[in-house]
Design an enzyme around this catalytic site. Structure first.
Site, PDB file in Angstrom:
ATOM      1  N   HIS A 289       0.846  -1.202   0.000  1.00 67.19           N
ATOM      2  CA  HIS A 289       0.000   0.000   0.000  1.00 67.19           C
ATOM      3  C   HIS A 289       0.878   1.248   0.000  1.00 67.19           C
ATOM      4  O   HIS A 289       0.698   2.151  -0.822  1.00 67.19           O
ATOM      5  CB  HIS A 289      -0.930  -0.003   1.217  1.00 67.19           C
ATOM      6  CG  HIS A 289      -1.589   1.319   1.489  1.00 67.19           C
ATOM      7  ND1 HIS A 289      -2.575   1.837   0.684  1.00 67.19           N
ATOM      8  CD2 HIS A 289      -1.376   2.253   2.461  1.00 67.19           C
ATOM      9  CE1 HIS A 289      -2.951   3.019   1.154  1.00 67.19           C
ATOM     10  NE2 HIS A 289      -2.232   3.301   2.237  1.00 67.19           N
TER      11      HIS A 289
ATOM     12  N   ASP B 170       7.065  22.041 -26.178  1.00 71.21           N
ATOM     13  CA  ASP B 170       7.011  20.690 -25.598  1.00 71.21           C
ATOM     14  C   ASP B 170       7.992  20.668 -24.437  1.00 71.21           C
ATOM     15  O   ASP B 170       8.554  21.703 -24.072  1.00 71.21           O
ATOM     16  CB  ASP B 170       7.386  19.620 -26.640  1.00 71.21           C
ATOM     17  CG  ASP B 170       6.761  18.266 -26.312  1.00 71.21           C
ATOM     18  OD1 ASP B 170       7.132  17.689 -25.279  1.00 71.21           O
ATOM     19  OD2 ASP B 170       5.886  17.814 -27.072  1.00 71.21           O
TER      20      ASP B 170
ATOM     21  N   TRP C 188       6.973   0.035   3.998  1.00 73.24           N
ATOM     22  CA  TRP C 188       7.421   0.788   2.817  1.00 73.24           C
ATOM     23  C   TRP C 188       8.769   1.441   3.091  1.00 73.24           C
ATOM     24  O   TRP C 188       9.468   1.843   2.163  1.00 73.24           O
ATOM     25  CB  TRP C 188       6.383   1.828   2.395  1.00 73.24           C
ATOM     26  CG  TRP C 188       6.515   3.172   3.044  1.00 73.24           C
ATOM     27  CD1 TRP C 188       5.957   3.549   4.222  1.00 73.24           C
ATOM     28  CD2 TRP C 188       7.252   4.299   2.562  1.00 73.24           C
ATOM     29  NE1 TRP C 188       6.310   4.840   4.509  1.00 73.24           N
ATOM     30  CE2 TRP C 188       7.096   5.330   3.520  1.00 73.24           C
ATOM     31  CE3 TRP C 188       8.030   4.547   1.432  1.00 73.24           C
ATOM     32  CZ2 TRP C 188       7.709   6.585   3.373  1.00 73.24           C
ATOM     33  CZ3 TRP C 188       8.627   5.798   1.301  1.00 73.24           C
ATOM     34  CH2 TRP C 188       8.458   6.798   2.263  1.00 73.24           C
TER      35      TRP C 188
ATOM     36  N   SER D  90      13.564   6.302 -13.677  1.00 77.55           N
ATOM     37  CA  SER D  90      12.446   7.019 -14.288  1.00 77.55           C
ATOM     38  C   SER D  90      12.270   8.389 -13.649  1.00 77.55           C
ATOM     39  O   SER D  90      12.109   9.402 -14.337  1.00 77.55           O
ATOM     40  CB  SER D  90      11.176   6.184 -14.139  1.00 77.55           C
ATOM     41  OG  SER D  90      10.043   6.991 -14.158  1.00 77.55           O
ATOM     42  N   SER D  91      12.322   8.432 -12.310  1.00 74.58           N
ATOM     43  CA  SER D  91      12.130   9.714 -11.613  1.00 74.58           C
ATOM     44  C   SER D  91      13.235  10.694 -11.954  1.00 74.58           C
ATOM     45  O   SER D  91      12.983  11.891 -12.150  1.00 74.58           O
ATOM     46  CB  SER D  91      12.130   9.519 -10.099  1.00 74.58           C
ATOM     47  OG  SER D  91      11.014   8.807  -9.707  1.00 74.58           O
TER      48      SER D  91
ATOM     49  N   HIS E 174      13.121  12.089   3.729  1.00 76.88           N
ATOM     50  CA  HIS E 174      12.487  13.333   4.122  1.00 76.88           C
ATOM     51  C   HIS E 174      12.326  14.316   2.970  1.00 76.88           C
ATOM     52  O   HIS E 174      11.237  14.842   2.775  1.00 76.88           O
ATOM     53  CB  HIS E 174      13.099  13.984   5.357  1.00 76.88           C
ATOM     54  CG  HIS E 174      12.071  14.895   5.948  1.00 76.88           C
ATOM     55  ND1 HIS E 174      11.032  14.432   6.703  1.00 76.88           N
ATOM     56  CD2 HIS E 174      11.832  16.204   5.753  1.00 76.88           C
ATOM     57  CE1 HIS E 174      10.209  15.431   6.973  1.00 76.88           C
ATOM     58  NE2 HIS E 174      10.678  16.522   6.415  1.00 76.88           N
TER      59      HIS E 174
ATOM     60  N   GLU F 186      11.878  13.397   0.129  1.00 78.13           N
ATOM     61  CA  GLU F 186      10.817  12.736  -0.632  1.00 78.13           C
ATOM     62  C   GLU F 186       9.423  13.231  -0.231  1.00 78.13           C
ATOM     63  O   GLU F 186       8.566  13.426  -1.086  1.00 78.13           O
ATOM     64  CB  GLU F 186      10.918  11.215  -0.427  1.00 78.13           C
ATOM     65  CG  GLU F 186       9.723  10.405  -0.892  1.00 78.13           C
ATOM     66  CD  GLU F 186       9.577  10.334  -2.397  1.00 78.13           C
ATOM     67  OE1 GLU F 186      10.553  10.671  -3.095  1.00 78.13           O
ATOM     68  OE2 GLU F 186       8.497   9.941  -2.862  1.00 78.13           O
TER      69      GLU F 186
ATOM     70  N   TYR G 202       8.624  16.107   0.740  1.00 77.42           N
ATOM     71  CA  TYR G 202       8.406  17.424   0.122  1.00 77.42           C
ATOM     72  C   TYR G 202       8.277  17.302  -1.375  1.00 77.42           C
ATOM     73  O   TYR G 202       7.593  18.111  -2.006  1.00 77.42           O
ATOM     74  CB  TYR G 202       9.510  18.403   0.539  1.00 77.42           C
ATOM     75  CG  TYR G 202       9.425  18.672   2.019  1.00 77.42           C
ATOM     76  CD1 TYR G 202       8.367  19.399   2.518  1.00 77.42           C
ATOM     77  CD2 TYR G 202      10.330  18.129   2.904  1.00 77.42           C
ATOM     78  CE1 TYR G 202       8.224  19.594   3.869  1.00 77.42           C
ATOM     79  CE2 TYR G 202      10.194  18.318   4.263  1.00 77.42           C
ATOM     80  CZ  TYR G 202       9.142  19.054   4.750  1.00 77.42           C
ATOM     81  OH  TYR G 202       8.989  19.224   6.077  1.00 77.42           O
TER      82      TYR G 202
ATOM     83  N   SER H 105      -1.752  27.122  -5.092  1.00 78.91           N
ATOM     84  CA  SER H 105      -1.403  28.526  -5.321  1.00 78.91           C
ATOM     85  C   SER H 105      -1.900  29.026  -6.670  1.00 78.91           C
ATOM     86  O   SER H 105      -1.932  30.240  -6.910  1.00 78.91           O
ATOM     87  CB  SER H 105       0.116  28.720  -5.244  1.00 78.91           C
ATOM     88  OG  SER H 105       0.597  28.237  -4.023  1.00 78.91           O
TER      89      SER H 105
ATOM     90  N   HIS I 205      14.679  13.123  12.396  1.00 80.50           N
ATOM     91  CA  HIS I 205      13.495  13.220  13.268  1.00 80.50           C
ATOM     92  C   HIS I 205      12.577  12.009  13.090  1.00 80.50           C
ATOM     93  O   HIS I 205      11.625  11.858  13.828  1.00 80.50           O
ATOM     94  CB  HIS I 205      12.737  14.542  13.068  1.00 80.50           C
ATOM     95  CG  HIS I 205      12.104  14.704  11.722  1.00 80.50           C
ATOM     96  ND1 HIS I 205      12.012  15.916  11.087  1.00 80.50           N
ATOM     97  CD2 HIS I 205      11.531  13.824  10.876  1.00 80.50           C
ATOM     98  CE1 HIS I 205      11.402  15.764   9.927  1.00 80.50           C
ATOM     99  NE2 HIS I 205      11.100  14.509   9.775  1.00 80.50           N
ATOM    100  N   HIS I 206      12.878  11.174  12.088  1.00 86.18           N
ATOM    101  CA  HIS I 206      12.148   9.905  11.952  1.00 86.18           C
ATOM    102  C   HIS I 206      12.737   8.838  12.852  1.00 86.18           C
ATOM    103  O   HIS I 206      12.236   7.720  12.894  1.00 86.18           O
ATOM    104  CB  HIS I 206      12.183   9.427  10.502  1.00 86.18           C
ATOM    105  CG  HIS I 206      11.513  10.353   9.542  1.00 86.18           C
ATOM    106  ND1 HIS I 206      10.195  10.241   9.190  1.00 86.18           N
ATOM    107  CD2 HIS I 206      11.981  11.423   8.857  1.00 86.18           C
ATOM    108  CE1 HIS I 206       9.869  11.187   8.333  1.00 86.18           C
ATOM    109  NE2 HIS I 206      10.943  11.929   8.113  1.00 86.18           N
TER     110      HIS I 206
ATOM    111  N   THR J 253       6.434  27.074   6.030  1.00 87.20           N
ATOM    112  CA  THR J 253       5.122  26.480   5.752  1.00 87.20           C
ATOM    113  C   THR J 253       4.017  27.406   6.242  1.00 87.20           C
ATOM    114  O   THR J 253       2.993  27.589   5.569  1.00 87.20           O
ATOM    115  CB  THR J 253       5.008  25.101   6.428  1.00 87.20           C
ATOM    116  OG1 THR J 253       6.200  24.363   6.158  1.00 87.20           O
ATOM    117  CG2 THR J 253       3.828  24.335   5.890  1.00 87.20           C
TER     118      THR J 253
ATOM    119  N   LYS K  34       3.342  30.135   3.836  1.00 90.01           N
ATOM    120  CA  LYS K  34       2.476  29.709   2.732  1.00 90.01           C
ATOM    121  C   LYS K  34       1.008  29.727   3.149  1.00 90.01           C
ATOM    122  O   LYS K  34       0.146  30.235   2.432  1.00 90.01           O
ATOM    123  CB  LYS K  34       2.877  28.314   2.275  1.00 90.01           C
ATOM    124  CG  LYS K  34       4.142  28.333   1.461  1.00 90.01           C
ATOM    125  CD  LYS K  34       4.500  26.932   1.028  1.00 90.01           C
ATOM    126  CE  LYS K  34       5.494  26.993  -0.102  1.00 90.01           C
ATOM    127  NZ  LYS K  34       4.908  27.527  -1.345  1.00 90.01           N
TER     128      LYS K  34
ATOM    129  N   ARG L 283       1.284   1.013  15.035  1.00 92.28           N
ATOM    130  CA  ARG L 283       0.946   0.867  13.617  1.00 92.28           C
ATOM    131  C   ARG L 283       1.425  -0.485  13.118  1.00 92.28           C
ATOM    132  O   ARG L 283       2.157  -1.189  13.819  1.00 92.28           O
ATOM    133  CB  ARG L 283       1.579   2.001  12.808  1.00 92.28           C
ATOM    134  CG  ARG L 283       3.081   2.003  12.859  1.00 92.28           C
ATOM    135  CD  ARG L 283       3.671   3.285  12.291  1.00 92.28           C
ATOM    136  NE  ARG L 283       3.664   3.292  10.827  1.00 92.28           N
ATOM    137  CZ  ARG L 283       4.540   3.988  10.081  1.00 92.28           C
ATOM    138  NH1 ARG L 283       5.487   4.720  10.663  1.00 92.28           N
ATOM    139  NH2 ARG L 283       4.464   3.971   8.778  1.00 92.28           N
TER     140      ARG L 283
END
Lengths: 316, 520
Positions: B70, B99, B135, B163-164, B247, B249, B251, B262, B296-297, B322, B325, B444
């Site tokens: 998932h 293009d 994951w 690819s990315s 991390h 990632e 963002y 926006s 922080h993870h 943040t 924004k 979890r």
């Protein structure tokens, strides 16, 4: 807000359609599926099957042929005058960002090296707040770099400690002397960066034969580097007992130098193609030679990585 | 070449051989929606199992495969490709380019994806089952104790990364090189800006992820000991490398969503975006900070106190840009002539719910408090407020906003609003109670739980099914629009919209801006 442009404008060439991307995908996917099957059969199965090897080879072949055709298409388009200055700048930007991504790939392995040397290694030996870990799990382990013994050896082998039982990690009996082969390799690679620069200067002055000679010399220096690196690996495995399985020292040593060596091969391959293009095809002009320029950027990049390796893997 | 082709090729080869940014964007969008439904189906399995305590439907081992797949499918298969698809469609239109900068490579970035996910999905049928290590695939779960399918997972991640990176290089080159004359950097629409910064993040961290999985591969198959203390390595090293990727990632996932919102809020407030410059600088600050907060993870994994403090303060600092924004979005709406079409509803839903996810993030940032929240459902609630109410809501918002431009037909507004409210209620019913069970100590990634969590989990499951159903409504609405929606004649679909994309016909012709517009 916007009106039709009235100024001079070169049309940006957008190819109508192309099978290259899809064909490259098929090659890539077959190749990695074959590679994963080969590895799983080696590690978890009863031996490598020929169908997996076949799949890997066919995939790699399709990918190679497709990339060959892709690059020749791009070269032909440029020689046919289809590429505007703007399009050429897109290719340059693409190459620059690609090299940045390569820098970050090496960053991961250098990061692992620094983390182990500065933090994890001393902690395993009881430094910092790792005292209890050393006393309870890895009694008697002392950290040094290059690593003279692995934690597994300190506690008496894989059977002696439950969590040590996931492989066999034996330390080497000697280490690579940085002032022998690595020093020669440093000199080879540094001078090759200079020769490729001379080649570039010659090309910009329109001196084809000087360009060919300097680039040819660069290639020879690159080949010499790879040969010495092979020699170094051979000695490491046969004389020093330094292998991939020599604990984290062997892991970082071979992964960093190995990936660098692979990149040298790739860079030399790229430069070799440019050399053939110039010698056999008479490609490149004084102001249009991006294929060579991109390859030389790449070559300088592997040179810089080597300096990092020489300092942090071999000397310090 | 030479003569102008104005239409696409016919049949399947159109899609296999295309170099057109709109075709490729469309393929990305449909692919990501298919993956969204697949990952969503796995979430439904998870919520069905958690409907009541005890084991009812599936084995714990299969439950682990469900949570793992998932997460992987939603992050790498649904959200990231969805925003890349959006970038493909919109960036050339927004900056007046014919293009993408590198059209053939663009097609390669896309076609790798379906195959990579086919490989990943095929691991369900392999011996030992699909990846089951979460994951985040922490070593040694993903090395010493992993099922053999991990090898296919590793190579899958390698080509996904390829690819990315190619997609991101293409976007960066397009933004830097393809802007119409007169469009300076500080005149770019904010969606383009956020994607430019996202592309930079992608190119910086996807190679680090490739490094991490390469080390796993070597540990599993070639006897190295990167993540094994027995050889002098460290399993915690894996977490450092993973989160150095992971991390930025998150963002990568949310910044394009910021860009979408926006664009949408000014349109339906009929005002210019408040504080454009500060939005750009805030985005760049978030991107910079994202590189120095990864641990922080990992507060509970063992780290010197100085490290915990550094990562705690750096993380809390992210709340500043943040917050800038969020205040700018609210100030844009302030005294605007607002109307509440479906895209605007999703944008406002985004601002409200993402801010909540931001606040719980701030709670989690506080190291001593995190010792209680760590690995609990509170974390699950937090990141679903950012991933679902953040990324997915903004993506849905983008689809409703630009769909009339893409297909030249207007969606059904009533159905769109219905979908918003069903999603909004379903989403909050699913994830709001998870804050409470998490704070009360429910961990979890477990298939069973203590009895006192039963009521809240029942609510969560009901909410999840409602949210899942709302996505079928979305699918129906989009398909119905494409097939039989009311045609829109105007270029300017929305009264208050600004930008080059609203100067081309609806639907946007196959080729646009072959001669660049002049931007004043």
């Amino acid at each position: 807000m916007a009106t039709e442009s009235t100024g001079d404008y070169e049309t940006y060439y957008v190819p109508e359609k192309s099978w290259l991307a899809f064909s490259a995908t098929i090659g890539l996917v077959l190749g990695i599926y074959g590679a994963a099957s080969v590895l799983n059969e080696k590690t978890f199965g009863d031996g490598i099957t020929s169908s997996s090897v076949y799949m890997l080879s066919v995939g790699a072949a399709i990918l190679a042929v497709t990339l060959y055709s892709w690059f020749s298409t791009v070269i032909q388009e440029n020689r046919a005058g289809m590429n505007s200055a703007q399009l050429k700048h897109s290719y340059a930007l693409g190459m620059q960002w690609f090299i940045f991504s390569e820098v970050m790939f090496f960053f991961a392995f250098f990061g692992a090296l620094f983390y182990v040397r500065m933090l994890a290694g001393p902690w395993l030996a009881g430094g910092g707040e790792g005292g209890a870990m050393n006393a309870l799990l890895w009694q008697g382990y002392e950290f040094s770099w290059p690593m003279a013994s692995t934690p597994q050896e300190s506690v008496g082998g894989a059977g002696a400690q439950l969590i040590a039982n996931n492989g066999s990690f034996s330390s080497p009996h000697a280490f690579v002397d940085p002032w022998h082969l690595p020093l020669y390799n440093t000199l080879l690679l540094l001078s090759s960066s200079v020769t490729v620069h001379f080649a570039h200067v010659a090309l910009k002055q329109g001196q084809r034969s000087r360009f060919n000679w300097w680039l040819g010399g660069t290639l020879l220096l690159g080949f010499a580097f790879v040969l010495l690196q092979i020699e170094e690996y051979y000695e490491a495995y046969t004389e020093l007992g330094l292998t991939l399985e020599s604990g984290i020292y062997g892991s970082t040593f071979f992964m960093l130098t190995g990936f660098h060596g692979f990149h040298v091969c790739l860079g030399a391959f790229m430069l070799g193609i440019q050399w053939l293009r110039s010698v056999r095809g008479g490609h490149f002009t004084a102001d249009d030679h991006f294929g060579f320029e991109a390859s030389s950027w790449y070559w300088h990049f592997v040179d810089v990585v080597w300096i990092g390796l020489f300092l942090f893997v071999y000397i310090i | 070449m030479g003569d102008h082709h104005h239409g696409p090729a016919k049949g399947i080869t159109r899609w296999l051989t295309t170099t057109n940014h709109k075709d490729i964007g469309t393929m990305y969008l449909w692919f990501s929606f298919a993956m969204f439904l697949l990952g969503g189906a796995f979430a439904m399995v998870i919520r069905a199992e958690l409907f009541q305590p005890g084991l009812q439907l599936i084995e714990p081992a299969f439950f682990n495969q469900m949570t793992t797949m998932h997460g992987l499918i939603m992050v790498f298969g649904a959200i990231m490709p969805a925003f890349v698809g959006l970038a493909n469609w919109m960036i050339p239109l927004m900056i007046g380019a014919p293009d993408m900068a590198l059209p053939r490579m663009n097609n390669w970035s896309f076609w790798i994806l379906p195959f990579a996910f086919a490989i990943l999905a095929s691991s369900f049928f392999m011996e030992g089952g699909a990846p089951n290590f979460g994951w985040t695939f922490y070593a040694p779960l993903s090395t010493t104790y992993a099922p053999p399918s991990v090898t296919f997972f590793i190579f899958g991640v390698h080509i996904l990364g390829l690819s990315s990176i190619m997609g991101a290089i293409n976007i960066a080159a397009t933004v830097m090189n393809m802007r119409a004359p007169g469009m300076t950097y500080m005149k770019m629409p904010l969606f383009v800006w956020t994607w430019f910064i996202t592309a930079y993040l992608l190119i910086a961290v996807m190679p680090v992820l490739a490094g991490a999985v390469t080390m796993m591969l070597m540990d599993i198959h070639f006897g190295t000991s990167f993540f094994s203390a027995a050889g002098g390595g460290d399993p915690v090293l894996f977490q450092h490398i993973f989160w150095f990727f992971g991390h930025p990632e998150v963002y990568i996932i949310i910044l394009p969503g910021f860009g979408v919102v926006s664009q949408v809020i000014p349109t339906f407030s009929r005002k210019r975006l408040f504080g454009y410059d500060s939005m750009v600088y805030a985005t760049a600050s978030i991107a910079f900070l994202s590189f120095i907060v990864w641990a922080h993870h990992m507060y509970t994994v063992g780290m010197p106190v100085a490290g915990e403090l550094f990562f705690m303060y750096a993380t809390m600092l992210i709340a500043v840009p943040t917050g800038v924004k969020v205040f700018n979005w609210i100030s844009t709406m302030w005294r605007g002539a607002m109307t509440f079409e479906t895209p605007m509803l999703f944008a406002i839903g985004f601002v409200v719910l993402f801010t909540m996810g931001g606040f719980t993030g701030l709670m989690l940032a506080i190291a001593p408090a995190d010792f209680q929240y760590h690995d609990s459902y509170f974390v699950v609630a937090h990141f679903h407020y950012t991933m679902v109410a953040g990324a997915i809501f903004s993506m849905t918002c983008a689809v409703y906003y630009w769909l009339p431009k893409w297909c030249g037909r207007m969606y059904n507004e009533t159905l769109g609003k219905t979908q918003f409210w069903v999603s909004f209620v379903g989403f909050n019913l699913t994830f709001f109670p998870q804050h409470f069970v998490g704070l009360a100590g429910m961990p979890r990634r477990i298939p069973d739980y203590a009895l006192q969590f039963a009521d809240f989990n029942l609510m969560s499951s009901v909410g999840a099914f409602i949210y899942g159903a709302s996505q079928l409504l979305f699918l129906y609405n989009v398909v119905a629009t494409i097939v039989a929606g009311e045609p829109v004649e105007k270029e300017q679909v929305w009264e208050g919209a600004e930008g080059l994309e609203w100067t081309v016909a609806s639907p946007a012709p196959y080729h646009t801006f072959t001669t660049p517009p002049d931007v004043k």
